[in-house]
Scaffold this active site. Structure first.
Site: not given
Length: 211
Positions: A84-85, A125-127
């Protein structure tokens, strides 16, 4: 005067041609409608299994496709990857959600390029997650793969007239069999959070942390 039989025969032939033409039109129309319905069905199936922003498989599709890959792996080493980010919310807050979407698209493209023909997906999401074939499952290869992926994701991302740099925390773990995907993802997730705790885009000392 025209022969009544000839006239009747001509009318009959003309009627047959018209009927054949009408049947042909109906058949073509039916074929077009079937093709349209098939395309709509395929689009619905794709939408149900893929992330609308990045085009990657979604969470449900990832687990279904990963299970099939593990069943057909034929003994080839497979490694689960989770990332993730770091600080992604700051991108949305500072530059807006359109910029955040572009960052996610760029990350998806870079992850896809890194993975080649391997499976990658956006979990939400960001995952992101993936299932990679590796020449080996030893720690050195996993460390090198983690570092190369972090470096690829850390390259500047163009956003119009400016660029942003977004780092990612990455965890990898080997998958030991068709029934071990959840366990491998759990260990990869633990490794990702360990990387996040020691600093963005750094490789954790223990890459295969237990859940």
């Amino acid at each position: 005067m025209p022969d009544p039989m000839t006239v009747a025969s001509g009318i009959s032939a003309a009627g047959a041609l018209v009927s054949a033409w009408q049947l042909r039109r109906r058949a073509l129309r039916a074929e077009a409608e079937i093709e349209l319905l098939q395309a709509e069905l395929e689009a619905e199936r794709h939408a149900a299994s893929h992330d609308p922003l990045t085009g990657l498989p979604n969470r449900r599709a990832f687990f279904r496709m990963a299970a099939a890959l593990l069943t057909d792996a034929a003994g080839k080493p497979l490694v689960a990857v989770v990332l993730d980010l770091d600080g992604f919310k700051q991108v949305n807050d500072r530059y807006g959600h359109a910029a955040g979407d572009q960052v996610l698209i760029s990350v998806a493209q870079r992850l896809t390029a890194f993975a080649g023909d391997n499976l990658v997906a956006r979990l939400g999401g960001d995952e992101f997650a993936g299932l990679l074939r590796g020449p080996t499952m030893d720690r050195r290869w996993i460390e090198q793969a983690t570092r190369r992926l972090c470096e690829a994701l850390a390259d500047p991302i163009p956003l119009g007239a400016r660029t942003v740099r977004v780092t990612a925390s990455v965890g990898l773990a080997p998958v030991h069999g068709p029934t071990q995907l959840t366990d491998a993802l759990c260990r990869a997730d633990a490794a990702m959070y360990q990387a996040k705790s020691v600093g963005a885009s750094r490789v954790p000392r223990q890459l295969m942390a237990e859940c």
